[in-house]
Design a protein around this motif. Sequence first.
Motif, PDB file in Angstrom:
ATOM      1  N   PRO A  95       0.766  -1.219  -0.041  1.00  0.00           N
ATOM      2  CA  PRO A  95       0.235  -0.115  -0.143  1.00  0.00           C
ATOM      3  C   PRO A  95       0.858   1.339  -0.035  1.00  0.00           C
ATOM      4  N   PRO A  96       0.489   2.068  -0.799  1.00  0.00           N
ATOM      5  CA  PRO A  96       1.386   3.545  -0.942  1.00  0.00           C
ATOM      6  C   PRO A  96       1.886   3.994   0.457  1.00  0.00           C
ATOM      7  N   HIS A  97       0.902   4.096   1.218  1.00  0.00           N
ATOM      8  CA  HIS A  97       0.949   4.968   2.556  1.00  0.00           C
ATOM      9  C   HIS A  97       2.025   3.995   3.454  1.00  0.00           C
ATOM     10  N   GLN A  98       2.156   2.584   3.393  1.00  0.00           N
ATOM     11  CA  GLN A  98       3.051   2.091   3.857  1.00  0.00           C
ATOM     12  C   GLN A  98       4.409   1.927   3.422  1.00  0.00           C
ATOM     13  N   LEU A  99       4.463   2.267   2.106  1.00  0.00           N
ATOM     14  CA  LEU A  99       5.578   2.338   1.349  1.00  0.00           C
ATOM     15  C   LEU A  99       6.236   3.800   1.910  1.00  0.00           C
ATOM     16  N   ARG A 100       5.578   4.585   1.642  1.00  0.00           N
ATOM     17  CA  ARG A 100       5.868   6.194   1.978  1.00  0.00           C
ATOM     18  C   ARG A 100       6.496   6.286   3.421  1.00  0.00           C
ATOM     19  N   SER A 101       5.816   5.546   4.421  1.00  0.00           N
ATOM     20  CA  SER A 101       5.941   5.417   5.806  1.00  0.00           C
ATOM     21  C   SER A 101       7.370   4.922   5.901  1.00  0.00           C
ATOM     22  N   ALA A 102       7.771   3.974   5.291  1.00  0.00           N
ATOM     23  CA  ALA A 102       8.929   3.118   5.278  1.00  0.00           C
ATOM     24  C   ALA A 102      10.061   3.995   4.742  1.00  0.00           C
ATOM     25  N   ILE A 103       9.714   4.542   3.832  1.00  0.00           N
ATOM     26  CA  ILE A 103      10.939   5.473   3.202  1.00  0.00           C
ATOM     27  C   ILE A 103      11.092   6.537   3.977  1.00  0.00           C
ATOM     28  N   GLU A 104      10.088   7.238   4.653  1.00  0.00           N
ATOM     29  CA  GLU A 104      10.312   8.290   5.606  1.00  0.00           C
ATOM     30  C   GLU A 104      11.032   7.850   6.811  1.00  0.00           C
ATOM     31  N   ASP A 105      10.923   6.474   7.274  1.00  0.00           N
ATOM     32  CA  ASP A 105      11.512   6.022   8.293  1.00  0.00           C
ATOM     33  C   ASP A 105      13.061   6.028   7.928  1.00  0.00           C
ATOM     34  N   ARG A 106      13.329   5.441   6.765  1.00  0.00           N
ATOM     35  CA  ARG A 106      14.469   5.382   6.474  1.00  0.00           C
ATOM     36  C   ARG A 106      15.530   6.639   6.454  1.00  0.00           C
ATOM     37  N   LEU A 107      14.596   7.632   5.545  1.00  0.00           N
ATOM     38  CA  LEU A 107      15.348   8.746   5.739  1.00  0.00           C
ATOM     39  C   LEU A 107      15.611   9.677   6.874  1.00  0.00           C
ATOM     40  N   LEU A 108      14.776   9.508   7.944  1.00  0.00           N
ATOM     41  CA  LEU A 108      15.064   9.771   9.292  1.00  0.00           C
ATOM     42  C   LEU A 108      16.116   9.192   9.951  1.00  0.00           C
ATOM     43  N   ALA A 109      16.224   7.860   9.792  1.00  0.00           N
ATOM     44  CA  ALA A 109      17.626   7.082  10.389  1.00  0.00           C
ATOM     45  C   ALA A 109      18.811   7.647   9.547  1.00  0.00           C
ATOM     46  N   LEU A 110      18.732   7.515   8.107  1.00  0.00           N
ATOM     47  CA  LEU A 110      19.870   8.216   7.435  1.00  0.00           C
ATOM     48  C   LEU A 110      20.257   9.431   7.774  1.00  0.00           C
ATOM     49  N   SER A 111      19.234  10.242   7.950  1.00  0.00           N
ATOM     50  CA  SER A 111      19.661  11.764   8.259  1.00  0.00           C
ATOM     51  C   SER A 111      20.191  11.823   9.809  1.00  0.00           C
ATOM     52  N   ALA A 112      19.695  10.994  10.492  1.00  0.00           N
ATOM     53  CA  ALA A 112      20.329  10.978  11.781  1.00  0.00           C
ATOM     54  C   ALA A 112      21.586  10.475  11.950  1.00  0.00           C
ATOM     55  N   GLU A 113      22.050   9.296  11.211  1.00  0.00           N
ATOM     56  CA  GLU A 113      23.320   8.615  10.945  1.00  0.00           C
ATOM     57  C   GLU A 113      24.417   9.773  10.291  1.00  0.00           C
ATOM     58  N   LEU A 114      23.773  10.654   9.410  1.00  0.00           N
ATOM     59  CA  LEU A 114      24.580  11.436   8.698  1.00  0.00           C
ATOM     60  C   LEU A 114      24.936  12.558   9.788  1.00  0.00           C
ATOM     61  N   GLU A 115      24.220  12.998  10.694  1.00  0.00           N
ATOM     62  CA  GLU A 115      24.538  13.951  11.527  1.00  0.00           C
ATOM     63  C   GLU A 115      25.219  13.303  12.867  1.00  0.00           C
ATOM     64  N   ARG A 116      25.113  12.004  13.098  1.00  0.00           N
ATOM     65  CA  ARG A 116      26.312  11.587  14.004  1.00  0.00           C
ATOM     66  C   ARG A 116      27.617  11.533  13.346  1.00  0.00           C
ATOM     67  N   TRP A 117      27.751  11.140  12.270  1.00  0.00           N
ATOM     68  CA  TRP A 117      28.775  10.992  11.608  1.00  0.00           C
ATOM     69  C   TRP A 117      29.431  12.626  11.442  1.00  0.00           C
ATOM     70  N   ARG A 118      28.713  13.472  11.201  1.00  0.00           N
ATOM     71  CA  ARG A 118      29.284  14.776  11.163  1.00  0.00           C
ATOM     72  C   ARG A 118      29.709  15.142  12.428  1.00  0.00           C
ATOM     73  N   ARG A 119      29.030  14.954  13.513  1.00  0.00           N
ATOM     74  CA  ARG A 119      29.518  15.286  14.887  1.00  0.00           C
ATOM     75  C   ARG A 119      30.826  14.360  15.389  1.00  0.00           C
ATOM     76  N   LEU A 120      30.821  13.293  14.789  1.00  0.00           N
ATOM     77  CA  LEU A 120      32.129  12.534  15.193  1.00  0.00           C
ATOM     78  C   LEU A 120      33.267  12.999  14.329  1.00  0.00           C
ATOM     79  N   ARG A 121      33.145  13.454  13.222  1.00  0.00           N
ATOM     80  CA  ARG A 121      34.162  13.902  12.378  1.00  0.00           C
ATOM     81  C   ARG A 121      34.642  15.119  13.108  1.00  0.00           C
ATOM     82  N   GLU A 122      33.755  16.008  13.468  1.00  0.00           N
ATOM     83  CA  GLU A 122      34.192  17.232  14.181  1.00  0.00           C
ATOM     84  C   GLU A 122      34.794  17.094  15.412  1.00  0.00           C
TER      85      GLU A 122
END
Length: 180
Positions: A95-122
């Motif tokens: 269902p489109p809403h489930q797919l969208r929700s899964a991708i939104e969750d992935r985007l949030l997780a990847l964004s958090a990982e990117l932020e964590r990585w930037r802080r660690l690098r700093e």
Amino acid sequence: MHGHQIRHNAQTDRTELWSDVKVGSLYGALRRMADEGLIEEVRTEQEGNLPARTIYQITEDGRLELEALRDATLRNTRLAPDPVDLALQVGEDMPPHQLRSAIEDRLLALSAELERWRRLREMSAPYLTPVESLGFDHTSMRLETEVAWHERLLKELPTPPRDGAETSADQEDRHVREES
């Protein structure tokens, strides 16, 4: 070095950030490498009441294997297939809403990982060699690309109705939840 020294170095170097090596599986890996002749036991040491520790050193076969793995890694430019691409290709029944929700969750997780990585690098910046710094940049750039791709994917996905109208998939999901 003995296993504890190797483990300590791996934790200090944050080995898990740049490899698939899990510090907890170190002792099993040392045994396997010794069985394969890549490392050898040199001696056993014991300090005070601490347990005896086996000291290992790399063998000539181990150095050759290390060189071969390093060279193969540096020459390999093939991108591994991403399972997400396959999941999207075979997910037409989702269902489109489930797919969208899964991708939104992935985007949030990847964004958090990117932020964590930037802080660690700093935090690490003053201690990094130029090559280590470039390694951090490589990972950051890969994460930035993943975030951008997921944002684009969300823009391309069909948008489920938001006006309160239920789709047949929504009705089916609600019916399943009500029966549970």
